[in-house]
Design a protein around this motif. Structure first.
Motif, PDB file in Angstrom:
ATOM      1  N   PRO A  30       6.861  -3.532 -11.918  1.00 15.83           N
ATOM      2  CA  PRO A  30       6.264  -2.548 -11.009  1.00 15.83           C
ATOM      3  C   PRO A  30       5.661  -3.242  -9.798  1.00 15.83           C
ATOM      4  N   PHE A  31       5.821  -2.593  -8.631  1.00 19.04           N
ATOM      5  CA  PHE A  31       5.296  -3.250  -7.437  1.00 19.04           C
ATOM      6  C   PHE A  31       4.520  -2.286  -6.552  1.00 19.04           C
ATOM      7  N   VAL A  32       3.630  -2.901  -5.751  1.00 19.30           N
ATOM      8  CA  VAL A  32       2.844  -2.206  -4.751  1.00 19.30           C
ATOM      9  C   VAL A  32       3.505  -2.427  -3.399  1.00 19.30           C
ATOM     10  N   LEU A  33       3.797  -1.343  -2.704  1.00 21.65           N
ATOM     11  CA  LEU A  33       4.331  -1.431  -1.345  1.00 21.65           C
ATOM     12  C   LEU A  33       3.144  -1.555  -0.398  1.00 21.65           C
ATOM     13  N   GLN A  34       3.058  -2.671   0.299  1.00 16.28           N
ATOM     14  CA  GLN A  34       1.923  -2.891   1.204  1.00 16.28           C
ATOM     15  C   GLN A  34       2.303  -2.491   2.617  1.00 16.28           C
ATOM     16  N   ASP A  35       1.639  -1.466   3.112  1.00 15.41           N
ATOM     17  CA  ASP A  35       1.860  -0.971   4.469  1.00 15.41           C
ATOM     18  C   ASP A  35       0.697  -1.424   5.339  1.00 15.41           C
ATOM     19  N   PHE A  36       0.885  -2.543   6.060  1.00 11.27           N
ATOM     20  CA  PHE A  36      -0.199  -3.156   6.830  1.00 11.27           C
ATOM     21  C   PHE A  36       0.329  -3.542   8.205  1.00 11.27           C
ATOM     22  N   PRO A  37       0.665  -2.553   9.034  1.00 16.08           N
ATOM     23  CA  PRO A  37       1.317  -2.859  10.314  1.00 16.08           C
ATOM     24  C   PRO A  37       0.484  -3.697  11.272  1.00 16.08           C
ATOM     25  N   LEU A  38      -0.850  -3.674  11.133  1.00 15.10           N
ATOM     26  CA  LEU A  38      -1.681  -4.463  12.029  1.00 15.10           C
ATOM     27  C   LEU A  38      -1.421  -5.956  11.870  1.00 15.10           C
ATOM     28  N   VAL A  39      -0.966  -6.372  10.687  1.00 15.71           N
ATOM     29  CA  VAL A  39      -0.669  -7.781  10.425  1.00 15.71           C
ATOM     30  C   VAL A  39       0.835  -8.040  10.428  1.00 15.71           C
ATOM     31  N   THR A  40       1.606  -7.183   9.758  1.00 19.38           N
ATOM     32  CA  THR A  40       3.045  -7.432   9.632  1.00 19.38           C
ATOM     33  C   THR A  40       3.817  -7.058  10.894  1.00 19.38           C
ATOM     34  N   GLY A  41       3.280  -6.113  11.664  1.00 16.41           N
ATOM     35  CA  GLY A  41       4.009  -5.623  12.824  1.00 16.41           C
ATOM     36  C   GLY A  41       5.090  -4.618  12.474  1.00 16.41           C
ATOM     37  N   VAL A  42       5.214  -4.266  11.202  1.00 17.49           N
ATOM     38  CA  VAL A  42       6.252  -3.340  10.746  1.00 17.49           C
ATOM     39  C   VAL A  42       5.665  -1.936  10.639  1.00 17.49           C
ATOM     40  N   GLN A  43       6.231  -1.010  11.372  1.00 17.37           N
ATOM     41  CA  GLN A  43       5.758   0.374  11.373  1.00 17.37           C
ATOM     42  C   GLN A  43       6.555   1.183  10.359  1.00 17.37           C
ATOM     43  N   MET A  44       5.872   1.677   9.325  1.00 18.88           N
ATOM     44  CA  MET A  44       6.514   2.487   8.297  1.00 18.88           C
ATOM     45  C   MET A  44       6.015   3.919   8.390  1.00 18.88           C
ATOM     46  N   ALA A  45       6.883   4.807   8.801  1.00 20.87           N
ATOM     47  CA  ALA A  45       6.532   6.222   8.857  1.00 20.87           C
ATOM     48  C   ALA A  45       6.426   6.790   7.443  1.00 20.87           C
ATOM     49  N   SER A  46       5.749   7.909   7.327  1.00 20.60           N
ATOM     50  CA  SER A  46       5.585   8.554   6.018  1.00 20.60           C
ATOM     51  C   SER A  46       6.928   8.825   5.355  1.00 20.60           C
ATOM     52  N   LYS A  47       7.909   9.258   6.150  1.00 24.32           N
ATOM     53  CA  LYS A  47       9.215   9.591   5.582  1.00 24.32           C
ATOM     54  C   LYS A  47       9.898   8.351   5.007  1.00 24.32           C
TER      55      LYS A  47
END
Length: 307
Positions: free
Chosen positions: A135-152
């Motif tokens: 099992p894994f945690v998806l880390q949504d941290f665009p301020l550091v990664t620069g990757v923008q993940m929309a809700s969809k």
């Protein structure tokens, strides 16, 4: 071994990595730190996160830190380990290592090279296939990664990848993501949503449907108390407690200084023996320490007033 589930809730404290002044890992402080986190009510721990100085550790040191913390936890709460890396070989090696040691799951942030929605979804689909039933945690941290993940995009990953059981929500601002993901018909299964950013938006995140926090703060008991009061429906009390800690939480969120501030306070509280950061990284100036001490004094005064 207890595995991380979609029902994860409460406060998963991001653990710091204690060092001695010469840069060696302070394993005795690791034990003391674990005891402290559990005593204040943490429902889980996250090790080798971005605030755990993971990139400064060798693979062998990472293994030793995880092993020591897991031994001290001794199954009392689930422990998630950050395994984010540029390449799949390292992710696979780290995941197998920490799961063999007894971790409950892993946390994976996207590499900064991802740009399109399909690239992000494909990345996590491939990661899930790589690590199997972990099992894994998806880390949504665009301020550091620069990757923008929309809700969809997050919904696509959660719906299509069974082992994605938790979102570490760390967008800023990003409250609308929580509301969207909790809306009827968006997800075909439940996932846990635990929030970051040092707890700076925790009351609002709880109100939007978050399950708690997965972050660090020098006073994790604040986050524990806020989550408990919101879950009991005592929103105003939770907000009052949060407000008492807010000036220090805000101060700790300064880019480039946050970890030094957190370690200084943890050492001041006797949780770790030293406030040392492994190089590259510097401690606080005399002026910053004075400012932190003043905020702590005002915080203690306000907490007494609240009773």
């Amino acid at each position: 071994m207890t595995q991380l589930t979609p029902d994860a809730s409460g406060v998963f404290v991001i653990a710091v990595t204690p060092f001695t002044p010469d840069g060696a890992i302070d394993f005795e402080s690791c034990d003391k730190m674990v005891d402290f986190y559990l005593d204040v009510g943490a429902t889980g721990l996250t090790v080798l996160g971005m605030m755990g100085e993971a990139p400064k550790l060798t693979v062998e040191e990472s293994r030793d830190v995880v092993a020591r913390i897991l031994a001290r936890v001794n199954g009392r709460v689930p422990v998630v380990v950050g395994v984010s890396a540029p390449g799949f070989a390292q992710i696979e090696t780290l995941t197998k290592m920490v799961m063999d040691l007894g971790a409950a799951g892993v946390m994976i942030a996207p590499p900064s090279s991802l740009r399109t929605d399909d690239q992000i979804v494909n990345y996590y689909t491939q990661v899930a296939a790589l690590i199997g039933d972990v099992p894994f945690v998806l880390q949504d941290f665009p301020l550091v990664t620069g990757v923008q993940m929309a809700s969809k995009v997050i919904a696509r990953i959660a719906n299509d990848v069974p082992t994605c059981v938790c979102l570490k929500h760390e967008d800023w601002p990003g409250l609308e993501k929580i509301s969207t993901l909790r809306a009827d018909g968006v997800l075909n299964k439940r996932i846990s949503i635990l929030c970051g950013n040092g707890g700076l938006f925790l009351p609002e995140e709880m109100a939007r449907g978050a399950d708690g926090a997965m972050t660090g703060f020098a006073y994790p008991e604040m986050m524990v108390s806020v989550v408990e009061h919101y879950n009991r429906g005592d929103v105003e009390r939770g907000q009052d407690i949060f407000n008492a800690y807010l000036p220090l939480a805000r101060f700790e969120q300064q880019p480039g200084m946050g970890l030094a501030i957190r370690k200084y306070i943890l050492a001041k509280r006797g949780v770790i023996a030293h406030d040392a950061l492994r190089k590259p990284g510097a401690g606080l100036s005399k002026e910053s320490r004075v400012e932190v001490d003043r905020l702590i004094a005002r915080q203690e005064k306000r907490l007494k007033e609240l009773g």
